[in-house]
Design a protein around this motif. Structure first.
Motif, PDB file in Angstrom:
ATOM      1  N   LEU A 151     -93.869 -15.577 -16.685  1.00 46.27           N
ATOM      2  CA  LEU A 151     -94.841 -14.931 -16.136  1.00 46.27           C
ATOM      3  C   LEU A 151     -95.947 -15.479 -15.268  1.00 46.27           C
ATOM      4  CD1 LEU A 151     -95.547 -12.593 -19.281  1.00 46.27           C
ATOM      5  CD2 LEU A 151     -93.939 -12.108 -17.502  1.00 46.27           C
ATOM      6  N   ASN A 152     -95.989 -14.782 -13.948  1.00 44.40           N
ATOM      7  CA  ASN A 152     -97.087 -15.185 -13.087  1.00 44.40           C
ATOM      8  C   ASN A 152     -98.309 -14.462 -13.565  1.00 44.40           C
ATOM      9  OD1 ASN A 152     -96.896 -12.799 -11.975  1.00 44.40           O
ATOM     10  ND2 ASN A 152     -95.638 -13.245 -10.319  1.00 44.40           N
ATOM     11  N   VAL A 153     -99.582 -14.825 -12.723  1.00 42.79           N
ATOM     12  CA  VAL A 153    -100.657 -14.233 -13.191  1.00 42.79           C
ATOM     13  C   VAL A 153    -100.779 -12.847 -13.237  1.00 42.79           C
ATOM     14  CG1 VAL A 153    -103.104 -14.071 -12.524  1.00 42.79           C
ATOM     15  CG2 VAL A 153    -102.033 -16.049 -12.434  1.00 42.79           C
ATOM     16  N   ASN A 154    -100.241 -12.043 -12.130  1.00 41.34           N
ATOM     17  CA  ASN A 154    -100.110 -10.629 -12.244  1.00 41.34           C
ATOM     18  C   ASN A 154     -99.270  -9.969 -13.245  1.00 41.34           C
ATOM     19  OD1 ASN A 154    -102.011 -10.615  -9.915  1.00 41.34           O
ATOM     20  ND2 ASN A 154    -100.364 -10.588  -8.531  1.00 41.34           N
ATOM     21  N   SER A 155     -97.865 -10.536 -13.306  1.00 44.15           N
ATOM     22  CA  SER A 155     -97.119 -10.237 -14.467  1.00 44.15           C
ATOM     23  C   SER A 155     -97.806 -10.447 -15.893  1.00 44.15           C
ATOM     24  CB  SER A 155     -95.697 -10.730 -14.255  1.00 44.15           C
ATOM     25  OG  SER A 155     -95.058 -10.597 -13.166  1.00 44.15           O
ATOM     26  N   LEU A 156     -98.459 -11.437 -16.095  1.00 41.82           N
ATOM     27  CA  LEU A 156     -98.953 -11.696 -17.407  1.00 41.82           C
ATOM     28  C   LEU A 156     -99.923 -10.739 -17.556  1.00 41.82           C
ATOM     29  CD1 LEU A 156     -99.724 -13.321 -19.784  1.00 41.82           C
ATOM     30  CD2 LEU A 156    -101.021 -14.894 -18.234  1.00 41.82           C
ATOM     31  N   LEU A 157    -100.634 -10.168 -16.580  1.00 39.73           N
ATOM     32  CA  LEU A 157    -102.070  -9.154 -16.572  1.00 39.73           C
ATOM     33  C   LEU A 157    -101.372  -7.891 -17.147  1.00 39.73           C
ATOM     34  CD1 LEU A 157    -104.942  -8.962 -16.369  1.00 39.73           C
ATOM     35  CD2 LEU A 157    -104.680  -8.437 -14.071  1.00 39.73           C
ATOM     36  N   GLU A 158    -100.294  -7.613 -16.396  1.00 49.23           N
ATOM     37  CA  GLU A 158     -99.496  -6.308 -16.715  1.00 49.23           C
ATOM     38  C   GLU A 158     -99.164  -6.394 -18.022  1.00 49.23           C
ATOM     39  OE1 GLU A 158     -95.611  -3.735 -15.127  1.00 49.23           O
ATOM     40  OE2 GLU A 158     -96.125  -5.745 -14.022  1.00 49.23           O
ATOM     41  N   ALA A 159     -98.444  -7.364 -18.338  1.00 50.52           N
ATOM     42  CA  ALA A 159     -97.773  -7.610 -19.636  1.00 50.52           C
ATOM     43  C   ALA A 159     -98.862  -7.505 -20.955  1.00 50.52           C
ATOM     44  CB  ALA A 159     -97.058  -8.849 -20.079  1.00 50.52           C
ATOM     45  N   ILE A 160     -99.956  -8.151 -20.581  1.00 50.72           N
ATOM     46  CA  ILE A 160    -101.224  -7.884 -21.730  1.00 50.72           C
ATOM     47  C   ILE A 160    -101.672  -6.496 -21.749  1.00 50.72           C
ATOM     48  CG2 ILE A 160    -103.527  -8.329 -22.308  1.00 50.72           C
ATOM     49  CD1 ILE A 160    -102.901 -11.353 -21.020  1.00 50.72           C
ATOM     50  N   ASN A 161    -101.902  -5.884 -20.737  1.00 48.58           N
ATOM     51  CA  ASN A 161    -102.447  -4.450 -20.713  1.00 48.58           C
ATOM     52  C   ASN A 161    -101.435  -3.399 -21.309  1.00 48.58           C
ATOM     53  OD1 ASN A 161    -104.957  -4.689 -19.702  1.00 48.58           O
ATOM     54  ND2 ASN A 161    -104.135  -5.215 -17.599  1.00 48.58           N
ATOM     55  N   ARG A 162     -99.925  -3.756 -21.047  1.00 52.31           N
ATOM     56  CA  ARG A 162     -98.874  -2.797 -21.394  1.00 52.31           C
ATOM     57  C   ARG A 162     -98.787  -3.137 -22.893  1.00 52.31           C
ATOM     58  NH1 ARG A 162     -97.492   1.999 -20.608  1.00 52.31           N
ATOM     59  NH2 ARG A 162     -97.702   1.661 -18.525  1.00 52.31           N
ATOM     60  N   THR A 163     -98.583  -4.219 -23.516  1.00 48.17           N
ATOM     61  CA  THR A 163     -98.170  -4.567 -24.870  1.00 48.17           C
ATOM     62  C   THR A 163     -99.193  -5.222 -25.880  1.00 48.17           C
ATOM     63  OG1 THR A 163     -97.495  -6.757 -24.169  1.00 48.17           O
ATOM     64  CG2 THR A 163     -95.549  -5.048 -23.582  1.00 48.17           C
ATOM     65  N   VAL A 164    -100.134  -5.982 -25.272  1.00 45.42           N
ATOM     66  CA  VAL A 164    -100.859  -6.492 -26.112  1.00 45.42           C
ATOM     67  C   VAL A 164    -102.246  -5.743 -26.406  1.00 45.42           C
ATOM     68  CG1 VAL A 164    -102.243  -8.771 -26.642  1.00 45.42           C
ATOM     69  CG2 VAL A 164     -99.878  -8.927 -25.810  1.00 45.42           C
ATOM     70  N   GLY A 165    -102.745  -5.285 -25.247  1.00 41.82           N
ATOM     71  CA  GLY A 165    -104.031  -4.672 -25.161  1.00 41.82           C
ATOM     72  C   GLY A 165    -105.307  -5.513 -25.149  1.00 41.82           C
ATOM     73  N   CYS A 166    -106.474  -4.822 -24.824  1.00 36.37           N
ATOM     74  CA  CYS A 166    -107.575  -5.677 -24.458  1.00 36.37           C
ATOM     75  C   CYS A 166    -108.277  -6.388 -25.899  1.00 36.37           C
ATOM     76  CB  CYS A 166    -108.735  -4.889 -23.954  1.00 36.37           C
ATOM     77  SG  CYS A 166    -110.230  -5.694 -23.331  1.00 36.37           S
ATOM     78  N   GLU A 167    -108.168  -5.886 -26.868  1.00 33.81           N
ATOM     79  CA  GLU A 167    -108.727  -6.269 -28.140  1.00 33.81           C
ATOM     80  C   GLU A 167    -107.970  -7.548 -28.452  1.00 33.81           C
ATOM     81  OE1 GLU A 167    -109.195  -4.865 -32.781  1.00 33.81           O
ATOM     82  OE2 GLU A 167    -109.407  -3.397 -31.203  1.00 33.81           O
ATOM     83  N   LYS A 168    -106.746  -7.669 -28.671  1.00 29.71           N
ATOM     84  CA  LYS A 168    -105.812  -8.956 -29.066  1.00 29.71           C
ATOM     85  C   LYS A 168    -106.144  -9.822 -28.110  1.00 29.71           C
ATOM     86  CE  LYS A 168    -102.783 -10.997 -31.392  1.00 29.71           C
ATOM     87  NZ  LYS A 168    -103.205 -11.809 -32.486  1.00 29.71           N
ATOM     88  N   TYR A 169    -106.235  -9.178 -26.546  1.00 25.43           N
ATOM     89  CA  TYR A 169    -106.312 -10.478 -25.717  1.00 25.43           C
ATOM     90  C   TYR A 169    -107.545 -11.150 -26.110  1.00 25.43           C
ATOM     91  CZ  TYR A 169    -108.174 -12.129 -21.398  1.00 25.43           C
ATOM     92  OH  TYR A 169    -108.735 -13.153 -20.464  1.00 25.43           O
ATOM     93  N   ARG A 170    -108.736 -10.318 -26.237  1.00 23.56           N
ATOM     94  CA  ARG A 170    -110.096 -10.806 -26.461  1.00 23.56           C
ATOM     95  C   ARG A 170    -110.231 -11.888 -27.459  1.00 23.56           C
ATOM     96  NH1 ARG A 170    -112.737 -11.458 -22.982  1.00 23.56           N
ATOM     97  NH2 ARG A 170    -112.781 -13.424 -23.574  1.00 23.56           N
ATOM     98  N   GLU A 171    -109.550 -11.549 -28.592  1.00 23.52           N
ATOM     99  CA  GLU A 171    -109.372 -12.098 -29.869  1.00 23.52           C
ATOM    100  C   GLU A 171    -108.763 -13.800 -29.509  1.00 23.52           C
ATOM    101  OE1 GLU A 171    -106.564 -11.824 -33.634  1.00 23.52           O
ATOM    102  OE2 GLU A 171    -108.015 -10.335 -33.294  1.00 23.52           O
TER     103      GLU A 171
END
Length: 195
Positions: free
Chosen positions: A166-186
């Motif tokens: 995943l490149n930066v933009n795809s990673l950002l999309e994947a995090i927002n779509r599948t992981v969510g902000c809370e899990k990302y922050r943790e």
């Protein structure tokens, strides 16, 4: 079974057979690189992208990413989103040898993994309006703009069970779509603390 608005795009018929047991939406097979030459399939993809949306679910190998990129490139208007399977190494049961990169494709993924990957696209999850992770978050957390940002992003992808490609933009999309902000922050906090 997940109810998903729109259609899911997969590479082959075995992928379709696997996913069809888990969701109740149309599934479009692009026959691998056949999508590069098949105008009828392209018309179908455009139709679904404009009428409910299109979710691209390809393998996490280089071929899967080329197919994904091509589809995103030929559909200029419409709702196109990506679902990413994790990098899991192994061999599909029906094949005599592992793939060139040694990764399992969609057909080889356990049902539980596919359900987890597709759940954010289901009707019940679509309505939840959580805060999105932004490029500024990436910058502030050191995933962009630093000499070691690339290795830090690789660590983030590994911990979040996302494909390394995943490149930066795809990673950002994947995090927002599948992981969510809370899990990302943790996870970002753990990486920043060196845990």
């Amino acid at each position: 079974m997940l109810h998903i608005n729109g259609a899911i795009v997969v590479e082959g018929k075995y992928d379709k057979a696997k996913v069809a047991r888990l969701v109740d939406c149309p599934i479009v097979v692009v026959n691998g690189f056949g999508v590069f030459k098949d105008n009828e399939t392209v018309k179908l993809l455009r139709y679904y992208s404009e009428n409910g949306g299109l979710i691209i679910l390809t393998d996490s190998d280089s071929a899967g990413f080329r197919i994904r990129g091509h589809i995103k490139g030929i559909i200029k208007n419409g709702n196109v989103r990506c679902a990413y399977i994790p990098d899991i190494y192994g061999k599909e049961k029906r094949k005599p040898a592992p793939s060139a990169e040694g990764k399992l494709g969609v057909e080889g993924m356990p049902d539980s993994v596919l359900l987890e990957v597709l759940k954010p696209f289901s009707e019940e999850q679509e309505s939840s309006g959580n805060r999105l992770v932004t490029k500024m978050d990436f910058y502030e957390d050191g995933f962009t703009g630093r000499p070691d940002s690339s290795s830090r992003r690789d660590e983030l992808k590994h911990r979040l069970n996302l494909p390394k490609r995943l490149n930066v933009n795809s990673l950002l999309e994947a995090i927002n779509r599948t992981v969510g902000c809370e899990k990302y922050r943790e996870t970002a906090d753990e990486i920043n603390k060196g845990q």
